[in-house]
Design a protein around this motif. Structure first.
Motif, PDB file in Angstrom:
ATOM      1  N   PHE A 268       0.886  -1.313  -0.060  1.00  0.00           N
ATOM      2  CA  PHE A 268       0.011   0.005  -0.045  1.00  0.00           C
ATOM      3  C   PHE A 268       1.011   1.254  -0.011  1.00  0.00           C
ATOM      4  O   PHE A 268       1.882   1.245   0.677  1.00  0.00           O
ATOM      5  CB  PHE A 268      -0.917   0.066   1.105  1.00  0.00           C
ATOM      6  CG  PHE A 268      -1.697  -1.133   1.325  1.00  0.00           C
ATOM      7  CD1 PHE A 268      -3.044  -1.378   0.882  1.00  0.00           C
ATOM      8  CD2 PHE A 268      -1.163  -2.360   1.891  1.00  0.00           C
ATOM      9  CE1 PHE A 268      -3.882  -2.646   0.930  1.00  0.00           C
ATOM     10  CE2 PHE A 268      -2.024  -3.627   2.184  1.00  0.00           C
ATOM     11  CZ  PHE A 268      -3.296  -3.510   1.524  1.00  0.00           C
ATOM     12  N   LEU A 269       0.580   1.963  -0.883  1.00  0.00           N
ATOM     13  CA  LEU A 269       1.494   3.430  -1.018  1.00  0.00           C
ATOM     14  C   LEU A 269       0.631   4.476   0.214  1.00  0.00           C
ATOM     15  O   LEU A 269      -0.566   4.861  -0.011  1.00  0.00           O
ATOM     16  CB  LEU A 269       1.248   3.952  -2.337  1.00  0.00           C
ATOM     17  CG  LEU A 269       1.700   5.605  -2.590  1.00  0.00           C
ATOM     18  CD1 LEU A 269       3.304   5.527  -2.264  1.00  0.00           C
ATOM     19  CD2 LEU A 269       1.574   6.000  -3.951  1.00  0.00           C
ATOM     20  N   ILE A 270       1.621   4.717   1.169  1.00  0.00           N
ATOM     21  CA  ILE A 270       1.048   5.437   2.397  1.00  0.00           C
ATOM     22  C   ILE A 270       1.318   6.999   2.087  1.00  0.00           C
ATOM     23  O   ILE A 270       0.445   7.774   2.129  1.00  0.00           O
ATOM     24  CB  ILE A 270       1.561   5.010   3.583  1.00  0.00           C
ATOM     25  CG1 ILE A 270       1.542   3.511   3.717  1.00  0.00           C
ATOM     26  CG2 ILE A 270       1.384   5.838   4.802  1.00  0.00           C
ATOM     27  CD1 ILE A 270      -0.252   3.164   3.726  1.00  0.00           C
ATOM     28  N   ASP A 271       2.612   7.525   1.604  1.00  0.00           N
ATOM     29  CA  ASP A 271       2.878   8.859   1.459  1.00  0.00           C
ATOM     30  C   ASP A 271       4.175   9.023   0.786  1.00  0.00           C
ATOM     31  O   ASP A 271       4.736   7.818   0.290  1.00  0.00           O
ATOM     32  CB  ASP A 271       3.247   9.067   3.191  1.00  0.00           C
ATOM     33  CG  ASP A 271       3.382  10.790   3.337  1.00  0.00           C
ATOM     34  OD1 ASP A 271       2.859  11.192   2.224  1.00  0.00           O
ATOM     35  OD2 ASP A 271       3.743  11.148   4.441  1.00  0.00           O
ATOM     36  N   SER A 272       4.577  10.089   0.405  1.00  0.00           N
ATOM     37  CA  SER A 272       5.539  10.661  -0.389  1.00  0.00           C
ATOM     38  C   SER A 272       6.310  11.564   0.500  1.00  0.00           C
ATOM     39  O   SER A 272       5.765  12.575   1.043  1.00  0.00           O
ATOM     40  CB  SER A 272       5.613  11.063  -1.777  1.00  0.00           C
ATOM     41  OG  SER A 272       4.615  12.199  -1.873  1.00  0.00           O
ATOM     42  N   VAL A 273       7.510  11.485   0.816  1.00  0.00           N
ATOM     43  CA  VAL A 273       8.381  12.429   1.774  1.00  0.00           C
ATOM     44  C   VAL A 273       9.875  12.451   1.226  1.00  0.00           C
ATOM     45  O   VAL A 273      10.204  11.981   0.562  1.00  0.00           O
ATOM     46  CB  VAL A 273       8.628  11.969   2.998  1.00  0.00           C
ATOM     47  CG1 VAL A 273       7.114  11.653   3.967  1.00  0.00           C
ATOM     48  CG2 VAL A 273       9.285  10.502   3.117  1.00  0.00           C
ATOM     49  N   ASN A 274      10.540  13.798   1.476  1.00  0.00           N
ATOM     50  CA  ASN A 274      12.113  14.027   1.239  1.00  0.00           C
ATOM     51  C   ASN A 274      12.507  13.654   2.369  1.00  0.00           C
ATOM     52  O   ASN A 274      12.540  13.971   3.667  1.00  0.00           O
ATOM     53  CB  ASN A 274      12.057  15.638   0.973  1.00  0.00           C
ATOM     54  CG  ASN A 274      11.259  16.039  -0.355  1.00  0.00           C
ATOM     55  OD1 ASN A 274      11.620  15.301  -1.232  1.00  0.00           O
ATOM     56  ND2 ASN A 274      10.565  16.938  -0.425  1.00  0.00           N
ATOM     57  N   TYR A 281       8.918   7.189  -1.817  1.00  0.00           N
ATOM     58  CA  TYR A 281       7.489   6.665  -1.489  1.00  0.00           C
ATOM     59  C   TYR A 281       7.824   5.675  -0.297  1.00  0.00           C
ATOM     60  O   TYR A 281       8.467   5.097  -0.059  1.00  0.00           O
ATOM     61  CB  TYR A 281       7.156   6.217  -2.733  1.00  0.00           C
ATOM     62  CG  TYR A 281       7.120   6.625  -3.882  1.00  0.00           C
ATOM     63  CD1 TYR A 281       6.248   7.504  -4.076  1.00  0.00           C
ATOM     64  CD2 TYR A 281       7.862   6.344  -5.109  1.00  0.00           C
ATOM     65  CE1 TYR A 281       6.150   8.236  -5.339  1.00  0.00           C
ATOM     66  CE2 TYR A 281       7.929   7.097  -6.244  1.00  0.00           C
ATOM     67  CZ  TYR A 281       6.841   7.979  -6.282  1.00  0.00           C
ATOM     68  OH  TYR A 281       6.905   8.680  -7.312  1.00  0.00           O
ATOM     69  N   LYS A 282       6.862   5.840   0.632  1.00  0.00           N
ATOM     70  CA  LYS A 282       6.688   4.976   1.788  1.00  0.00           C
ATOM     71  C   LYS A 282       5.630   4.138   1.360  1.00  0.00           C
ATOM     72  O   LYS A 282       4.645   4.277   1.137  1.00  0.00           O
ATOM     73  CB  LYS A 282       6.429   5.832   3.142  1.00  0.00           C
ATOM     74  CG  LYS A 282       5.984   5.016   4.177  1.00  0.00           C
ATOM     75  CD  LYS A 282       5.523   5.861   5.736  1.00  0.00           C
ATOM     76  CE  LYS A 282       5.476   5.241   6.672  1.00  0.00           C
ATOM     77  NZ  LYS A 282       5.191   5.712   7.987  1.00  0.00           N
ATOM     78  N   ILE A 283       6.036   2.685   1.545  1.00  0.00           N
ATOM     79  CA  ILE A 283       5.237   1.479   1.150  1.00  0.00           C
ATOM     80  C   ILE A 283       5.079   0.804   2.210  1.00  0.00           C
ATOM     81  O   ILE A 283       5.887   0.469   3.064  1.00  0.00           O
ATOM     82  CB  ILE A 283       6.008   0.748  -0.158  1.00  0.00           C
ATOM     83  CG1 ILE A 283       6.299   1.766  -1.308  1.00  0.00           C
ATOM     84  CG2 ILE A 283       5.014  -0.258  -0.500  1.00  0.00           C
ATOM     85  CD1 ILE A 283       5.091   2.135  -1.943  1.00  0.00           C
TER      86      ILE A 283
END
Length: 389
Positions: A268-274, A281-283
């Protein structure tokens, strides 16, 4: 004279304004730990609810957050843990610590319209590109390594408390419970070792050389230094998630990016962060069958290049893992000039907590920090003949 007074008044007002502003600013520092193990939790979201003001904990679970527009409460949250909030004193410096309780993640049913799950696209690309980033493909690696290992007791049964030689342990443990707060059992460290080494690995010839520069060992009831002086440092070859399996205590667990991982995991793709100037991508990774020997947790994968930047994975209680209650691996990686990524920080926690009813529960923690990497510049073959000096 009038001009001089005006200048003095101006500077007085300026200093007063700065002081008032400093007094109004709310600065909070603290640490987020896991209930039951007291291990620091990295990557926890810290924020003032209803604002864009936030941060995340570092690898040790520490954080600092400040704002000139304080709210009444500060919140912490991380997938797999119960969220918490605490009151904030406005306009003050303060220390606020949190202990989080793990929880099983109950994912809601997701309706997928025609197309592809975006998490699957990212995972497929990561699997496709993993040979580029696997450090097994490097000809040689050398680096400086710091490894700390700690063994804690987090429970002493009534039966053990009656034994005379454990009276000191029991009393210390009770005192720690009183200090730990939040009605949570505290851990009592009973053994600790620290090692600083220079490690040289020649992967072509399958050779390794290690110079141990410093060793420090402590046990409860033993003076520092009365222990073995030659120890091996970190095992650099462990915890390579680009390989099919990543083992813990001799048992293999399937990597979330193994070639056949899509048959065993849901993503599940949860978020995108730097993170460190990398867009990631936080998976979220979950075994399709909870009893399968597989990991549960999150991986952060770089955008466009599809390398693992960091991970926070665990073996849950649902998996049959001998005497281990649960275990966790946390890792942060950086790229080398040759392409493969190497771990700069790795933490492994193994909890033997609830399986042995008549004995004290034990938590084993290993923390490793590496730096000054040099890759693909092997030493002469004779250099590796001595393993540890």
């Amino acid at each position: 004279m009038l001009l001089k007074n005006k200048i003095c008044l101006f500077f007085f007002l300026l200093v007063l304004t700065v002081c008032v502003k400093a007094q109004e600013e709310t600065i909070i520092t603290g640490r987020v730990t896991e209930s039951g193990t007291n291990s620091g939790i990295p990557f926890v979201n810290i924020y003032f609810k209803g604002t864009l003001i936030g941060t995340i904990t570092n690898f040790e679970g520490d954080f600092t957050i400040k704002t000139a527009k304080p709210k009444d409460s500060i919140y912490v949250s991380l997938i797999g843990y119960l969220s918490k909030a605490k009151a904030v004193k406005k306009g003050q410096r303060q220390i606020i610590n949190f202990q989080l309780n793990p929880e099983a993640l109950n994912l809601r049913t997701v309706e997928i319209t025609p197309g592809i799950n975006p998490a699957l696209r990212i995972i497929r690309n990561t699997i496709k590109n993993k040979s580029k980033y696997n450090r097994d493909n490097l000809e040689s690696i050398q680096f400086i390594s710091y490894t700390k290992q700690e063994t804690d007791v987090n429970n002493i049964t009534p039966k053990l408390r009656k034994l005379k030689f454990l009276h000191g342990f029991a009393s210390m443990w009770d005192k720690l419970d009183t200090l730990s707060g939040e009605n949570v059992k505290a851990n009592l460290p009973v053994a600790m070792s620290e090692i600083i080494s220079e490690i040289y690995t020649n992967r072509v010839e399958n050779k390794r050389h290690e110079d141990v520069n410093a060793v420090k060992i402590k046990f409860v009831g033993m003076k520092d230094g009365n222990a073995v002086t030659q120890l091996a440092g970190t095992d650099f070859d462990n915890y390579i998630f680009y390989n099919k399996n990543v083992s813990l205590i001799g048992k293999d667990f399937l990597s979330p990016i193994a070639d056949n991982a899509l048959l065993f995991y849901d993503y599940f793709l949860i978020d995108s962060v730097n993170i460190d100037q990398f867009k990631c991508y936080k998976i979220d990774c979950r075994p399709k069958n909870k009893k399968d020997p597989a990991y549960t947790g999150a991986v952060w994968i770089t955008d466009t290049t599809f390398a693992i930047k960091q991970l926070n994975l665990e073996i849950t209680k649902d998996v049959n893992f001998n005497l281990v209650d649960h275990a966790r691996i946390q890792q942060v990686l950086i790229p080398t000039e040759a392409g493969p990524w190497v771990p700069v920080q790795t933490r492994v926690m193994i909890d033997f907590a609830t399986q042995i009813k008549r004995l004290a529960s034990v938590v084993q923690r290993t923390y490793n920090y590496n730096k000054y990497f040099v890759v693909n510049k092997p030493k002469e073959s004779a250099f590796y003949n001595t393993r540890v000096t």
